[in-house]
Design a protein around this motif. Structure first.
Motif, short mmCIF file in Angstrom:
data_model
loop_
_atom_site.label_atom_id
_atom_site.label_comp_id
_atom_site.label_asym_id
_atom_site.label_seq_id
_atom_site.Cartn_x
_atom_site.Cartn_y
_atom_site.Cartn_z
N UNK A 44 0.84 -1.18 0.00
CA UNK A 44 0.00 0.00 0.00
C UNK A 44 0.89 1.23 0.00
N UNK A 45 0.38 2.34 -0.53
CA UNK A 45 1.11 3.59 -0.61
C UNK A 45 0.76 4.47 0.58
N UNK A 46 1.78 5.00 1.23
CA UNK A 46 1.60 5.84 2.42
C UNK A 46 2.17 7.22 2.11
N UNK A 47 1.36 8.25 2.36
CA UNK A 47 1.81 9.63 2.16
C UNK A 47 2.26 10.23 3.48
N UNK A 48 3.35 10.98 3.44
CA UNK A 48 3.83 11.65 4.65
C UNK A 48 4.47 12.97 4.25
N UNK A 49 4.60 13.86 5.24
CA UNK A 49 5.25 15.15 5.02
C UNK A 49 6.75 15.01 5.26
N UNK A 50 7.52 15.57 4.37
CA UNK A 50 8.98 15.62 4.56
C UNK A 50 9.43 17.06 4.39
N UNK A 51 10.42 17.45 5.17
CA UNK A 51 10.94 18.80 5.09
C UNK A 51 11.76 18.98 3.81
N UNK A 52 11.61 20.14 3.18
CA UNK A 52 12.30 20.44 1.93
C UNK A 52 13.00 21.78 2.05
N UNK A 53 14.12 21.83 2.79
CA UNK A 53 14.83 23.11 2.96
C UNK A 53 15.38 23.67 1.66
N UNK A 54 15.58 22.79 0.63
CA UNK A 54 16.06 23.29 -0.65
C UNK A 54 15.01 24.12 -1.36
N UNK A 55 13.73 23.90 -1.02
CA UNK A 55 12.65 24.69 -1.61
C UNK A 55 12.54 26.05 -0.90
N UNK A 56 12.50 26.00 0.43
CA UNK A 56 12.48 27.26 1.19
C UNK A 56 12.82 26.95 2.64
N UNK A 57 13.70 27.78 3.22
CA UNK A 57 13.99 27.71 4.64
C UNK A 57 14.65 29.01 5.09
N UNK A 58 14.12 29.57 6.17
CA UNK A 58 14.74 30.75 6.78
C UNK A 58 14.72 30.57 8.30
N UNK A 59 15.72 31.13 8.96
CA UNK A 59 15.79 31.17 10.42
C UNK A 59 16.06 32.61 10.82
N UNK A 60 15.00 33.29 11.23
CA UNK A 60 15.10 34.71 11.56
C UNK A 60 14.17 35.02 12.73
N UNK A 61 14.20 36.27 13.13
CA UNK A 61 13.25 36.74 14.12
C UNK A 61 11.87 36.86 13.49
N UNK A 62 10.85 36.43 14.23
CA UNK A 62 9.48 36.57 13.79
C UNK A 62 8.68 37.37 14.81
N UNK A 63 7.61 38.01 14.33
CA UNK A 63 6.84 38.88 15.22
C UNK A 63 5.35 38.76 14.95
N UNK A 64 4.57 38.65 16.05
CA UNK A 64 3.11 38.81 15.98
C UNK A 64 2.79 40.18 16.57
N UNK A 65 2.09 40.99 15.80
CA UNK A 65 1.85 42.37 16.24
C UNK A 65 0.72 42.50 17.25
N UNK A 66 0.09 41.39 17.61
CA UNK A 66 -0.96 41.44 18.63
C UNK A 66 -2.37 41.54 18.08
N UNK A 67 -2.51 41.77 16.77
CA UNK A 67 -3.84 41.91 16.17
C UNK A 67 -4.35 40.55 15.69
N UNK A 68 -5.66 40.28 15.80
CA UNK A 68 -6.21 39.03 15.25
C UNK A 68 -6.10 39.05 13.74
N UNK A 69 -5.83 37.88 13.16
CA UNK A 69 -5.65 37.80 11.71
C UNK A 69 -6.48 36.65 11.15
N UNK A 70 -6.91 36.80 9.90
CA UNK A 70 -7.70 35.78 9.24
C UNK A 70 -6.79 34.74 8.57
#
Length: 279
Positions: A46-72
């Motif tokens: 049987x075929x099993x699907x799973x998530x694998x990380x793909x840093x070659x597609x996109x990856x960043x390690x930086x500071x992140x911020x939530x401004x406190x406002x609710x978002x959709x």
């Protein structure tokens, strides 16, 4: 009356003849010459699907911020270097929390960290409003793997001995009663027609993703809002490393025009970050 009784008698005799014919056609359970029961095994895949990380597609390690406002839009982050929307895993390196979400291009650059974090993502990551945190965002890709499993099929055990016809204790059967029972027996129910499989869309990305939510109630509320617009909506539960999340998608669309119309309705409802996805 005599004619009626004769008819019932003839029907009864015919029924007994049918029973006798069936008895003569019965074969004893086949077994090996040494009496051993045959056991067979079947190998299935049987075929099993799973998530694998793909840093070659996109990856960043930086500071992140939530401004406190609710978002959709549920769980998402935005970064100015993004070219296409992506499905990503978002980690808060300061406390080890992570969540699956969406990645969008950040159109406006404000002073401070370049990673913008939605309110749902901030809640899942344990971030405080206005307090930057060390965030790693890595793209995910679906990978199919083959999982083999063995299914053993065991035959019913053969009887130790089949009694000879003379040793079987029988009860005389009234031919008229047997025929009447056969005539009065209810007809077997008609088979239920199988439910037809849903039509397959020819589009590579027939669904529109509304958002990824870490709280099921928020996902269900968003899905109900979409259904009220007349859109066919699904809430799909997934998990990675024990963390559960819910994706809300609309579709599938059968044509590109249908998908464009759906996307327009979704964005008009306030989900401006919605985009098309494969599943």
């Amino acid at each position: 009356m005599a004619r009626f009784m004769m008819t019932r008698t003839l029907v009864g005799i015919a029924a007994l003849s049918l029973v006798a014919g069936c008895m003569e056609g019965i074969n004893p359970l086949a077994k090996k010459d040494d009496g051993a029961t045959t056991v067979s095994g079947a190998q299935t895949s049987r075929r099993v699907e799973r998530d694998v990380e793909a840093p070659d597609v996109f990856q960043v390690s930086e500071k992140g911020l939530w401004d406190g406002r609710p978002s959709l839009g549920g769980v998402w982050v935005a970064h100015p270097d993004v070219k296409e929307p992506e499905r990503v895993i978002i980690r808060n390196e300061s406390n080890g929390s992570f969540v699956i979400g969406a990645l969008f291009r950040r159109e406006r650059t404000n002073p401070g960290p370049r990673i913008e974090v939605s309110s749902d993502a901030a809640e899942a990551l344990g971030m405080l409003a206005g307090a930057p945190a060390d965030i790693t965002v890595t793209a995910l890709r679906r990978e199919e793997t083959a999982g083999d499993e063995t299914v053993a099929v065991t035959a019913d055990p053969a009887p130790a001995e089949i009694a000879a016809p003379g040793d079987v204790e029988t009860t005389p059967l009234d031919p008229i009663e047997a025929a009447s029972a056969a005539i009065d027996a209810p007809s077997p129910a008609a088979p239920v027609a199988p439910t037809p499989a849903p039509a397959q869309s020819p589009l590579s990305k027939p669904y529109v993703q509304i958002g990824i939510f870490s709280i099921q109630a928020n996902a269900n509320r968003t899905a109900e809002q979409m259904r009220n617009l007349g859109l066919e909506t699904e809430v799909n539960q997934s998990s990675i490393k024990g963390k559960t999340f819910w994706r809300v998608v609309v579709g599938p669309a059968m044509t590109a025009a249908d998908r464009a119309e759906t996307l327009s309705k979704v964005k008009a409802a306030g989900f401006a970050d919605a985009y098309s996805v494969k599943d």
